[in-house]
Design an enzyme around this catalytic site. Structure first.
Site, PDB file in Angstrom:
ATOM      1  N   CYS A 174       1.063   8.617  -5.986  1.00 20.87           N
ATOM      2  CA  CYS A 174       2.334   8.462  -6.765  1.00 20.87           C
ATOM      3  C   CYS A 174       2.272   7.049  -7.609  1.00 20.87           C
ATOM      4  O   CYS A 174       2.937   5.949  -6.823  1.00 20.87           O
ATOM      5  CB  CYS A 174       3.602   8.878  -6.211  1.00 20.87           C
ATOM      6  SG  CYS A 174       5.119   8.557  -6.834  1.00 20.87           S
TER       7      CYS A 174
ATOM      8  N   CYS B 146       5.686   5.329  -7.545  1.00 20.85           N
ATOM      9  CA  CYS B 146       6.055   4.974  -6.306  1.00 20.85           C
ATOM     10  C   CYS B 146       5.650   3.520  -5.768  1.00 20.85           C
ATOM     11  O   CYS B 146       6.099   2.916  -5.229  1.00 20.85           O
ATOM     12  CB  CYS B 146       5.681   6.041  -5.128  1.00 20.85           C
ATOM     13  SG  CYS B 146       6.158   7.629  -5.344  1.00 20.85           S
TER      14      CYS B 146
END
Lengths: 160, 468
Positions: A55, A58
């Site tokens: 991700c 993230c």
């Protein structure tokens, strides 16, 4: 019909009371040792971040959380809970070590913690817990500048 | 229990949740009883699999009192109707998850619906996989005892698959001994009882032993696991597996070496490490591989260079992969980017590139563009996948995103996917997301969020609200 009434009643009941404090839980760190949230709960403000190595937003947020963790090191504890599968443990360790991040990384491959707080599974998902163990902030996603919101919340909590 | 979803109920739910979301509710505690509620409402007008009007609503309620906690997730949906070969009914209303937990310093108990992974997943990995619609859980108990010298875990129950009508029972356990010098020695097992009428694999026992050391010679950590799979009832050849990794980290340099060797090692409930930089599928019945990942990082701004090389054998095929790239965050306090290029030649040759660039115009306003290219070509078959996306975001309010995906496959032909939408985040604890178009499916990041989802065509509306 009874089922519909039951669902709506449950939603109404729980929505009307709307409180929370963080329950105790424990997870493994990347070095294999156990970490219990009770070690820091109520002693420091806690930022919990659910993330994964695949991700990209993230990863950007992790960098910001590391900066916040260093800036408020006496008052704030950052816990980054990885939702990666167990097959990616080595990848997590090398990513965190290569960046020199100081926060605590916890592994939740079986989603027993993220399944409670982030059942939708969308990441990154951020929570802030104050000194009275209350969840005072939750947020899904990261776009640049979101860290400002976190800083504002931390400043608000540390000024009290 | 099934019932037809009434559109009026759906409408009322949306209005109700929007109303609740707009309230600034103060904390409430009834003694030491606390609640945490996470609600997701999703409405899809989806034309994929000829199923329009999909509805998905989960309400997860978590309550705790002293050392006890309770979790209940209610679900109503016709979401899984689109899954091919599914055996569950079109419309559901059910208690999706129910758990009771006891949590003390030394004893942790979970009873109810649970996921379970033992070790690095070689022995047991029961969890969901959104990409293939698989939602697999254990209805049973998981008990852990933690002490200064060892951690002990036992679990057991019935494995349920949400989309396929097949049943298993499982018993498992794990013992983790703490050695001197921050090292650990572990052992674990799973025994799977096949309750399917065909009993193709029959009952099977999987067990493994591992060692993990941290900070030896101050800069190294090491993990190694050896595992065995015994098919108890039938004449299938028993399997075995070896997985290990070594990490070195000093100052700006980090190096990871991974090795794997799996032979007849698929017990249907395991997920061993693939030892690859990318999540490419890999058989675990006959494979061997080693990879080295080298990273050099400078800090503030964070700029990380990496180079990854791997050599693999899968059945009779030998191959390699090479990846390299750079990622940077906050260069000049305005730019972040990620650039990766790789070649993977195992069974079939793939070239991949990945670019992501974010320009931060002010504290809160940013633009992001990204592209991904993945192509495979040989004499008989070729495919090409390209993704392009554009995003403009204001961190305190609204994020707009647009994406275009292109797929060419020699057999299926050309496909174009257009998708766009917005995310509203005006208040904390609540998010509204509206999007429309087509998505190829898989791991998707848009609007600053990432999730795994199947192919989609239509309109999505989702409301995520946390009550705290």
């Amino acid at each position: 019909m009874r089922s519909k009434i039951l669902v709506i009643s449950i939603i109404l009941f729980f929505s009307s009371i709307s409180p929370s404090s963080l329950p105790d839980f424990s997870l493994k760190k990347i070095d294999g040792t156990q970490f219990s949230i009770s070690e820091v709960l109520g002693k420091k403000i806690i930022i919990i971040d659910f993330w994964a190595t695949w991700c990209k937003p993230c990863k950007k947020l992790l960098k910001k959380l590391d900066e916040i963790g260093r800036e408020f090191s006496d008052q704030v504890e950052v816990l980054a809970i990885s939702t990666d599968e167990s097959s990616s443990f080595a990848r997590i360790e090398s990513y965190i070590k290569s960046r020199g991040y100081r926060f605590t990384v916890l592994l939740d491959p079986d989603s027993n913690v993220s399944g409670i707080f982030n059942p939708a599974g969308t990441i990154p998902y951020t929570m802030i817990i104050d000194l009275s163990k209350k969840i005072v902030f939750t947020h899904t996603g990261y776009v640049p500048g979101f860290e400002k919101k976190i800083r504002e919340k931390i400043n608000e909590l540390t000024d009290k | 229990m099934n019932l037809q979803i009434n559109k009026n109920i759906l409408f009322l739910l949306i209005i109700f949740l929007l109303f609740i979301g707009s309230l600034d509710l103060n904390g409430f505690q009834a003694g030491e009883l606390n609640f945490f509620i996470n609600n997701k409402l999703l409405y899809n007008l989806n034309n994929t699999y000829e199923n329009t009007g999909q509805f998905y609503e989960t309400l997860s309620i978590f309550a705790n009192i002293k050392k006890w906690s309770f979790n209940l997730t209610l679900r109503t949906n016709n979401y899984y109707k689109r899954a091919p070969n599914t055996t569950i009914s079109d419309t559901n209303f059910d208690i999706f998850r129910k758990t009771i937990r006891y949590n003390s310093k030394k004893l942790k108990v979970i009873v109810g619906d649970l996921y379970s992974v033992l070790g690095h997943g070689l022995v047991l990995s029961v969890q969901k996989n959104d990409e293939i619609f698989r939602e697999r859980t254990i209805l049973g108990a998981d008990i852990r005892y933690l002490s200064n010298r060892f951690d002990l875990r036992i679990l057991g129950g019935e494995i349920n698959d949400d989309t396929f009508d097949q049943k298993w029972r499982v018993a498992g356990g794990e013992l983790d001994l703490k050695l001197s010098g921050n090292s650990r020695l572990g052992g674990r097992f799973s025994y799977i009882i096949d309750e399917d009428t065909l009993r193709l694999l029959g009952d099977r026992l999987t067990y493994s032993f591992n060692i993990k050391t941290n900070k030896f010679f101050s800069h190294f950590s090491y993990y190694a696991e050896i595992a065995f799979l015994d098919f108890v009832e039938n004449s299938m050849k028993n399997g075995h597996a070896i997985y290990s990794n070594l990490t070195f980290n000093k100052s700006h340099i980090t190096m990871l070496i991974e090795y794997k060797k799996y032979s007849n090692f698929d017990n249907e409930m395991n997920n061993p490490p693939i030892a690859d930089k990318e999540d490419e599928t890999s058989s675990i019945n006959d494979t061997e591989g080693v990879r080295i990942l080298f990273q050099y990082t400078v800090f503030d701004p964070e700029i990380s260079f990496f180079f990854n090389i791997g050599k693999y054998r899968e059945y009779e095929d030998n191959g390699f992969h090479i990846y390299g790239g750079v990622s940077a965050i906050d260069v000049g306090e305005k730019f972040s980017f990620n650039l990766t290029y790789g070649i993977r030649n195992i069974i079939f040759p793939i070239k991949k590139s990945d670019l992501d660039l974010t320009w931060q115009l002010s504290d809160l306003l940013s633009f992001t563009i990204s592209s991904r290219d993945k192509r495979y070509r040989d004499n008989n078959f070729k495919f090409n996948e390209q993704d392009y996306s554009f995003q403009v975001a204001h961190a305190k309010g609204i994020t707009l995103f647009l994406s275009y995906q292109y797929s060419y496959n020699k057999i299926i032909g050309l496909n174009n996917f257009f998708n766009g939408g917005l995310v509203l985040n005006f208040t904390n604890d609540m998010e509204i997301r509206i999007s429309g178009g087509t998505i190829r499916g898989g791991q998707v990041c848009s609007g600053g969020q990432c999730y795994v989802l199947p192919p989609f065509k239509g309109i999505k509306f989702s409301l995520l609200k946390t009550f705290r």
